[in-house]
Design an enzyme around this catalytic site. Structure first.
Site, PDB file in Angstrom:
ATOM      1  CD  GLU A 288      -2.461   1.190   2.806  1.00 10.80           C
ATOM      2  OE1 GLU A 288      -3.259   1.953   2.954  1.00 10.80           O
ATOM      3  OE2 GLU A 288      -1.871   0.397   3.624  1.00 10.80           O
ATOM      4  CE  LYS A 352      -8.529   1.723   3.006  1.00  9.03           C
ATOM      5  NZ  LYS A 352      -7.740   1.850   4.181  1.00  9.03           N
ATOM      6  CB  CYS A 405      -5.463  -0.769   4.470  1.00  8.70           C
ATOM      7  SG  CYS A 405      -4.718  -0.429   6.218  1.00  8.70           S
TER       8      CYS A 405
END
Length: 531
Positions: A288, A352, A405
Site C-alpha cells: 500500500e 480504496k 489495508c
C-alpha cells in the site's frame, strides 16, 4: 465450581467491575499472536455468572432493570478492546508532536465506544434470561447480532470479532465458509459459555452435549473441507507472484530526502533474479502507498519501472492518486492500486472504497477542522473514497478483488457483484503499528476472507506480515514482521463459489432464530414452573 459461580454472581461494586474487565482482557489471549483459545472457557463462563447476578431492582423501570446487565457487558467489552487494540496508539506516536495528545482517545476512547455494542448485547440477552440452557442461547444470539451491528453501524469496525478466537488454525477456519464470521461469533459464545452450566447445574448435560457436538462438527468440517480442496482437480494458475516487502519506516515514507532511496530499493528488490531453476515472476506486487511520490510529479518513474520489468511482467503497486478538483473544488487524493505493464503504461487501477475514520479522512470534517483536528494520514490533506468497487483485471487472465489495508476485515468487500474473481489482493501498510499484535491480527482476518470465498490471497505489507494464502486459509509462503526482501510463489488455484455468500447470510439468520427460539422456549418453561 458451584462455589465459584455463586461468588461471582454475588460480587458487587469494584470487584464486579474488575471481574468483568479482567474476563474481557483475558479473552484477548485467544487472538493472534497468542492463539490460546482455551481461555474462552474462563472468560465466557465468568461473564454468564456475572449476568446471573446482574438484575436491577423490580421497581427500577425497564431501563433500570437492564442497567446492571448493560454495565457488565460494557466492562467486559472495555477490557477486551483495551487489551486487544492498545497498539492503535502506536500510530499516533509516529508523528508524536502532532498526535500524541490523542493517545488516550485511541487507547481508551475507541474501546469505550466499541464496548457499547457488548453492553447492548448483554442487556438484550438479559431480557430473555432464564436459569438453564436458554440463557446461553440468549447470550449467543445477542452477541451474534451485536457483532453483526459492529460490522456495519457508524461505517463499521468488525476488528477482532469474537468468532476469530475459535479459528486459530486452518483446520478450525473452514466453518466460516458456511456461517461467516458473525455466525461463528454466535456459535463461539454458545460453545465456550456452556461450562457455566456446570456451576449452576440446570441444563448442564444438554448444554455441554450441544457444545461438544458443535465443536466436533466445527473441527470435522474443517478436516472435510481441506480434504475436499486437496482432492479436487482445481485449475492451476500459471502466474508466479513476487511479493516485495521493503520495510520502509513510516517516518521516512514521505520524507522528500528519502524518496529516491525508497524508490531505488523497491526497484532493486523487484529485479532480484529468481532462485536457480525457478521461473521468473509474472507479477510483482508492492505494498500500500509504496510509491513515495505522485506519479504525475515524477514522469520518469514509469520509465524506470519499465526498465526494471522484464517482457511479460506486470507491476501491481499501492500509490496515492491525484485528481484535479472540478469547478474550483480542491484536488482529491485516493489510496489506489495501480497495474503497470512492462512498457511503463498504467493498464488498470482501483481506489480504496472503505476509508479509515480519523486515519484517512475526518468525519464531520468542516466542524472538526475548526477545532484543529485532522486525519492521521494528512500528508495529502486526507483521502477521498472510491465511487464504486470492481474487479482489477491483471494480465494472465487474473481477476483480482482489491482489498486495500483494513478493507480485508469486511466480509462484504471480498467479492464483487458480478461473481468473478480469481484471487484476493490485499496491499497494506501496517508499519504504523510497529512490533505489536496488530499486524498478526490483521493477517488472521485476511486469511478468513480467503476461506469465505475460496480464493487465494496475495498480501503485500510494507514491513510485514506479507503472505500468500491458499483457498483453505493455509499460508503458502510469508515474510516476518520487520523483515525486508522478496519471495516468489506459484499462485495457488482458487475454488471460488460466490453462492456461499447468500448461504452464509441465510445460515447466520437461522442460527440467530434457533438461539432466540431456544431462549424463548426456556424462559416460557421457567415461567410455567416446568424447570
Amino acid at each position: 465450581m458451584e462455589r465459584i459461580a455463586e461468588a461471582i454472581m454475588l460480587s458487587w461494586g469494584g470487584k464486579r467491575i474488575l471481574l468483568a474487565f479482567g474476563a474481557g482482557a483475558l479473552f484477548v489471549m485467544a487472538l493472534p499472536p497468542f492463539n490460546f483459545f482455551a481461555v474462552l472457557f474462563v472468560s465466557f463462563p465468568v461473564l454468564v455468572w456475572l449476568l446471573d447476578g446482574a438484575s436491577g431492582p423490580a421497581d427500577a423501570g425497564f431501563l433500570g432493570r437492564l442497567r446492571p446487565a448493560f454495565a457488565t457487558g460494557w466492562w467486559f467489552g472495555f477490557g477486551y478492546f483495551v487489551a486487544g487494540l492498545w497498539w492503535l496508539g502506536n500510530a499516533l506516536l509516529v508523528e508524536g508532536d502532532s498526535f500524541a495528545w490523542a493517545l488516550p482517545f485511541a487507547v481508551l476512547g475507541l474501546p469505550a465506544v466499541l464496548a457499547l455494542f457488548y453492553g447492548v448485547s448483554t442487556a438484550l440477552a438479559r431480557l430473555l434470561w432464564s436459569d438453564g440452557l436458554g440463557r446461553i442461547a440468549a447470550l449467543s444470539a445477542a452477541f451474534g447480532l451485536g457483532e453483526w451491528a459492529r460490522g456495519y453501524f457508524f461505517t463499521g469496525f468488525p476488528w477482532n470479532a469474537i468468532g476469530y478466537a475459535a479459528m486459530p488454525a486452518p483446520l478450525m477456519m473452514q466453518s466460516a465458509e458456511l456461517v461467516g464470521i458473525f455466525g461463528m461469533s454466535a456459535l463461539t459464545v454458545f460453545v465456550f459459555s456452556a461450562p457455566a452450566l456446570v456451576g449452576t447445574r440446570r441444563g448442564a448435560v444438554a448444554g455441554i452435549l450441544a457444545a461438544l457436538v458443535l465443536f466436533s462438527a466445527h473441527v470435522g468440517y474443517g478436516w472435510y473441507a481441506l480434504d475436499r480442496l486437496d482432492t479436487t482437480d482445481l485449475q492451476p494458475s500459471k502466474a508466479v507472484v513476487r511479493i516485495v516487502q521493503p520495510a520502509i519506516g513510516q517516518s521516512a515514507k514521505w520524507d522528500m530526502a528519502e524518496r529516491e532511496r525508497i524508490f531505488a530499493k523497491l526497484l532493486q528488490l523487484s529485479a532480484v533474479p529468481p532462485r536457480e531453476g525457478k521461473p521468473r515472476p509474472t507479477h510483482v506486487v508492492w505494498p500500500e502507498t509504496a510509491l513515495p511520490f505522485l506519479l504525475t510529479e515524477n514522469p520518469g518513474a514509469l520509465s524506470r519501472i519499465a526498465d526494471m520489468l522484464q517482457v511479460g511482467q506486470t507491476l501491481v503497486t499501492g500509490a496515492v492518486r491525484f485528481e484535479d478538483g472540478v469547478g474550483g473544488a480542491p484536488p482529491r487524493y485516493y489510496n489506489t492500486i495501480y497495474v503497470i505493464d512492462d512498457e511503463g503504461q498504467i493498464i488498470g487501477s482501483a481506489d480504496k472504497a472503505h476509508l479509515v475514520p480519523f486515519g484517512e479522512y475526518l468525519p464531520f470534517e468542516t466542524l472538526l477542522r475548526r477545532y484543529g483536528l485532522e486525519p492521521i494520514a494528512e500528508t495529502f490533506g486526507g483521502f477521498s473514497a472510491a465511487d464504486r468497487r470492481g474487479l482489477l483485471e491483471l494480465p494472465g487472465g487474473l481477476g483480482a478483488i482489491p482489498l486495500i489495508c483494513y478493507e480485508a476485515i469486511f466480509p462484504d468487500l471480498s467479492h464483487v457483484s458480478d461473481g468473478r474473481g480469481t484471487l484476493l489482493l490485499n496491499v497494506t501498510n501496517d508499519t504504523w503499528y510497529g512490533n505489536t499484535p496488530g499486524p498478526y491480527q490483521h493477517l488472521r482476518q485476511a486469511q478468513l476472507r480467503a476461506v469465505e470465498v475460496r480464493l487465494p490471497l496475495v498480501r503485500a505489507a510494507n514491513s510485514g506480515i506479507s503472505a500468500v494464502v491458499d483457498a483453505g486459509g493455509r499460508i503458502v509462503a510469508s515474510m516476518g514482521l520487520g523483515e525486508s526482501g522478496v519471495f516468489d510463489v506459484d499462485l495457488p488455484p482458487g475454488a471460488g463459489d460466490f453462492s456461499y455468500i447468500k448461504n452464509r447470510q441465510f445460515n447466520f439468520g437461522l442460527i440467530i432464530v434457533i438461539m432466540l427460539g431456544t431462549a424463548l422456549w426456556s424462559r416460557r418453561r421457567k415461567r410455567q414452573g416446568l424447570d
